[in-house]
Motif scaffolding. Structure first.
Motif, PDB file in Angstrom:
ATOM      1  N   ALA A 241       0.832  -1.206   0.000  1.00 25.18           N
ATOM      2  CA  ALA A 241       0.000   0.000   0.000  1.00 25.18           C
ATOM      3  C   ALA A 241       0.866   1.256   0.000  1.00 25.18           C
ATOM      4  N   LEU A 242       1.917   1.287   0.816  1.00 31.82           N
ATOM      5  CA  LEU A 242       2.822   2.437   0.833  1.00 31.82           C
ATOM      6  C   LEU A 242       3.503   2.620  -0.523  1.00 31.82           C
ATOM      7  N   PHE A 243       3.882   1.509  -1.141  1.00 31.31           N
ATOM      8  CA  PHE A 243       4.537   1.596  -2.447  1.00 31.31           C
ATOM      9  C   PHE A 243       3.567   2.114  -3.511  1.00 31.31           C
ATOM     10  N   LYS A 244       2.320   1.703  -3.426  1.00 29.49           N
ATOM     11  CA  LYS A 244       1.317   2.191  -4.378  1.00 29.49           C
ATOM     12  C   LYS A 244       1.064   3.684  -4.159  1.00 29.49           C
ATOM     13  N   LEU A 245       1.044   4.116  -2.910  1.00 28.87           N
ATOM     14  CA  LEU A 245       0.891   5.550  -2.648  1.00 28.87           C
ATOM     15  C   LEU A 245       2.043   6.336  -3.258  1.00 28.87           C
ATOM     16  N   ALA A 246       3.257   5.812  -3.119  1.00 31.11           N
ATOM     17  CA  ALA A 246       4.412   6.480  -3.723  1.00 31.11           C
ATOM     18  C   ALA A 246       4.267   6.554  -5.239  1.00 31.11           C
ATOM     19  N   ASN A 247       3.802   5.484  -5.847  1.00 36.05           N
ATOM     20  CA  ASN A 247       3.614   5.479  -7.306  1.00 36.05           C
ATOM     21  C   ASN A 247       2.512   6.432  -7.738  1.00 36.05           C
ATOM     22  N   LEU A 248       1.422   6.495  -6.960  1.00 37.36           N
ATOM     23  CA  LEU A 248       0.329   7.407  -7.299  1.00 37.36           C
ATOM     24  C   LEU A 248       0.793   8.859  -7.259  1.00 37.36           C
ATOM     25  N   TYR A 249       1.576   9.215  -6.246  1.00 36.46           N
ATOM     26  CA  TYR A 249       2.094  10.585  -6.190  1.00 36.46           C
ATOM     27  C   TYR A 249       3.140  10.822  -7.284  1.00 36.46           C
ATOM     28  N   ALA A 250       3.873   9.772  -7.661  1.00 39.37           N
ATOM     29  CA  ALA A 250       4.832   9.908  -8.770  1.00 39.37           C
ATOM     30  C   ALA A 250       4.099  10.174 -10.078  1.00 39.37           C
ATOM     31  N   ASP A 251       2.925   9.527 -10.261  1.00 36.05           N
ATOM     32  CA  ASP A 251       2.132   9.774 -11.469  1.00 36.05           C
ATOM     33  C   ASP A 251       1.654  11.217 -11.537  1.00 36.05           C
ATOM     34  N   GLU A 252       1.496  11.852 -10.364  1.00 37.05           N
ATOM     35  CA  GLU A 252       1.050  13.257 -10.315  1.00 37.05           C
ATOM     36  C   GLU A 252       2.228  14.219 -10.290  1.00 37.05           C
ATOM     37  N   CYS A 253       3.461  13.690 -10.380  1.00 37.25           N
ATOM     38  CA  CYS A 253       4.678  14.503 -10.312  1.00 37.25           C
ATOM     39  C   CYS A 253       4.840  15.204  -8.970  1.00 37.25           C
ATOM     40  N   ASN A 254       4.243  14.633  -7.922  1.00 39.07           N
ATOM     41  CA  ASN A 254       4.425  15.153  -6.570  1.00 39.07           C
ATOM     42  C   ASN A 254       5.614  14.412  -5.958  1.00 39.07           C
ATOM     43  N   ILE A 255       6.811  14.874  -6.277  1.00 37.14           N
ATOM     44  CA  ILE A 255       8.028  14.166  -5.903  1.00 37.14           C
ATOM     45  C   ILE A 255       8.226  14.166  -4.389  1.00 37.14           C
ATOM     46  N   ASP A 256       7.846  15.244  -3.726  1.00 35.81           N
ATOM     47  CA  ASP A 256       8.038  15.313  -2.277  1.00 35.81           C
ATOM     48  C   ASP A 256       7.233  14.226  -1.562  1.00 35.81           C
ATOM     49  N   MET A 257       5.949  14.084  -1.912  1.00 33.99           N
ATOM     50  CA  MET A 257       5.124  13.043  -1.289  1.00 33.99           C
ATOM     51  C   MET A 257       5.624  11.652  -1.669  1.00 33.99           C
ATOM     52  N   GLN A 258       6.101  11.501  -2.890  1.00 33.28           N
ATOM     53  CA  GLN A 258       6.652  10.217  -3.302  1.00 33.28           C
ATOM     54  C   GLN A 258       7.843   9.843  -2.429  1.00 33.28           C
ATOM     55  N   LYS A 259       8.726  10.820  -2.173  1.00 33.91           N
ATOM     56  CA  LYS A 259       9.884  10.552  -1.321  1.00 33.91           C
ATOM     57  C   LYS A 259       9.448  10.178   0.090  1.00 33.91           C
ATOM     58  N   GLN A 260       8.421  10.868   0.608  1.00 39.35           N
ATOM     59  CA  GLN A 260       7.962  10.583   1.967  1.00 39.35           C
ATOM     60  C   GLN A 260       7.515   9.134   2.124  1.00 39.35           C
ATOM     61  N   TYR A 261       6.721   8.659   1.156  1.00 39.57           N
ATOM     62  CA  TYR A 261       6.222   7.286   1.269  1.00 39.57           C
ATOM     63  C   TYR A 261       7.318   6.256   1.001  1.00 39.57           C
ATOM     64  N   LEU A 262       8.272   6.592   0.136  1.00 40.17           N
ATOM     65  CA  LEU A 262       9.400   5.687  -0.051  1.00 40.17           C
ATOM     66  C   LEU A 262      10.227   5.585   1.222  1.00 40.17           C
ATOM     67  N   GLN A 263      10.416   6.721   1.917  1.00 39.92           N
ATOM     68  CA  GLN A 263      11.152   6.707   3.186  1.00 39.92           C
ATOM     69  C   GLN A 263      10.390   5.945   4.261  1.00 39.92           C
ATOM     70  N   LYS A 264       9.040   6.007   4.238  1.00 40.13           N
ATOM     71  CA  LYS A 264       8.255   5.237   5.203  1.00 40.13           C
ATOM     72  C   LYS A 264       8.482   3.738   5.012  1.00 40.13           C
ATOM     73  N   ILE A 265       8.569   3.313   3.750  1.00 35.15           N
ATOM     74  CA  ILE A 265       8.833   1.893   3.479  1.00 35.15           C
ATOM     75  C   ILE A 265      10.198   1.503   4.016  1.00 35.15           C
ATOM     76  N   LEU A 266      11.208   2.355   3.785  1.00 34.47           N
ATOM     77  CA  LEU A 266      12.564   2.033   4.226  1.00 34.47           C
ATOM     78  C   LEU A 266      12.703   2.070   5.737  1.00 34.47           C
ATOM     79  N   SER A 267      11.859   2.861   6.417  1.00 31.73           N
ATOM     80  CA  SER A 267      11.935   2.950   7.878  1.00 31.73           C
ATOM     81  C   SER A 267      11.051   1.917   8.579  1.00 31.73           C
ATOM     82  N   ASN A 268      10.224   1.190   7.819  1.00 30.83           N
ATOM     83  CA  ASN A 268       9.351   0.178   8.405  1.00 30.83           C
ATOM     84  C   ASN A 268      10.091  -1.161   8.436  1.00 30.83           C
ATOM     85  N   LYS A 269      10.306  -1.677   9.640  1.00 27.82           N
ATOM     86  CA  LYS A 269      11.066  -2.925   9.771  1.00 27.82           C
ATOM     87  C   LYS A 269      10.366  -4.113   9.130  1.00 27.82           C
ATOM     88  N   SER A 270       9.031  -4.087   9.139  1.00 30.33           N
ATOM     89  CA  SER A 270       8.299  -5.209   8.549  1.00 30.33           C
ATOM     90  C   SER A 270       8.443  -5.250   7.034  1.00 30.33           C
TER      91      SER A 270
END
Length: 356
Positions: free
Chosen positions: A225-254
């Motif tokens: 779900a986090l990865f899809k959110l990052a892709n959805l914001y990437a489709d809108e060229c919202n790079i800042d939100m895309q980075k945020q969700y990518l960082q959430k994935i990297l910071s989530n131990k699971s």
């Protein structure tokens, strides 16, 4: 006497000469007749031979044409048979895949049912300091509720793969409202968002994904779900939100053992290297679609709905399988039947009441 004898000799010689001449003429006339008869006979024989050869040639030509026609018919029959065999093989393969999928779903549902039953039977209530088993009626109701939710979920997933996004959305929503917690509730929220994406209601899908990740921070579908959110914001060229969700994935131990973790790291590294040029040169998904396919009629008949309220954190089932075929979805949105591009605003969803 001598003169008489000589005259007789001369007369005899002249008579013989006349006879010879007559014989010669007679022989010539007979020869001409014979030659004419022979020529006529030869001509007749040649004509009959030519006629026979012509008839034989025609017969052979007809036989050859018939053989060619039979060969063409045989070739056509072989091609038709090959096409039918190919079609039959495809049908058998599809039916085999469907049967395998059904068997996997049945096995998964049985495993879930057995796991839930074991978990329910293990529960005890304390009355006056002594443990006592809960009533069988309560166990039966909970087991029936689980089986019913499983059946509804599988039906909704089948509706989705048939392109019935409205029907599938309603089914997943009903499962979520009935369960609220647990793996089925999490998967239902995930698939509700997928249905919204295919119905071109991206904003609502993002809200459902965000609420799902908040309600189930360590769920099986949190990383996708986090990865899809990052892709959805990437489709809108919202790079800042895309980075945020990518960082959430990297910071989530699971998410460390998931495929999304590695992909997120690579994408985030590329974005950091491009820095500001990434947003300047970005082209939105809508612009790409508009450049490829003209806008058509919007998806009709899909009713939307408010994003479901956040549910309490899910408790993973004790005996639930780690990777369930009935609820496991790939990181990328399934593309069973792509929806037509939306020309105007997305259709607005109306609340769908849960079944009692």
């Amino acid at each position: 006497m001598k003169r008489l004898a000589l005259g007789l000799v001369v007369l005899m010689f002249m008579g013989c000469s006349s006879v010879t001449v007559l014989r010669t003429k007679e022989i010539k006339s007979v020869g001409k007749v014979v030659q004419k008869n022979v020529q006529t006979s030869v001509n007749q024989k040649v004509d009959s031979a030519v006629t026979a050869l012509t008839a034989t040639n025609d017969s052979l030509r007809e036989a050859l044409d018939s053989a060619v026609a039979r060969m063409r018919a045989t070739d056509l029959a072989q091609k038709r048979m090959q096409a039918e065999l190919t079609l039959l093989a495809r049908r058998i393969s599809d039916e085999s895949e469907r049967n395998d999928s059904r068997q996997e779903e049945i096995i998964y549902r049985l495993d879930m049912l057995l796991g839930k039953s074991d978990k329910i039977l293990a529960k005890k209530v304390v009355v006056s300091g002594a443990p006592a088993p809960i009533s069988m009626d309560s166990l039966e109701r909970e087991a029936e509720k689980l089986v019913e939710a499983e059946a509804m979920f599988n039906t909704a997933r089948s509706d989705y793969h048939r392109g019935e996004y409205k029907l599938a959305y309603s089914g997943f929503k009903q499962v979520y409202e009935n369960m609220k917690t647990g793996e089925l509730a999490e998967n239902s929220l995930y698939w509700m968002a997928i249905c919204l994406i295919d119905a071109k209601q991206v904003e609502k899908a993002k809200k459902v994904f965000a609420r799902m990740t908040e309600a189930f921070p360590e769920g099986q579908k949190t990383c996708p779900a986090l990865f899809k959110l990052a892709n959805l914001y990437a489709d809108e060229c919202n790079i800042d939100m895309q980075k945020q969700y990518l960082q959430k994935i990297l910071s989530n131990k699971s998410c460390e053992a998931s495929g999304e973790f590695e992909q997120s790291a690579e994408i985030l590294q590329e974005l950091l290297e491009k820095n500001e040029s990434a947003s300047e040169n970005c082209v939105t998904k809508e612009q790409k679609d508009a450049a490829i396919i003209p806008a058509e009629a919007s998806v009709s008949g899909f009713v939307a709905d408010k994003a479901p309220a956040a549910a309490p954190a899910a408790q993973p089932a004790a005996n639930a399988p780690a990777a369930a075929p009935a609820t496991t979805a790939p990181a990328a949105a399934p593309a069973a039947q792509p929806a037509a591009p939306v020309a105007g605003p997305a259709p607005v969803l109306t609340p769908v009441k849960a079944a009692p």
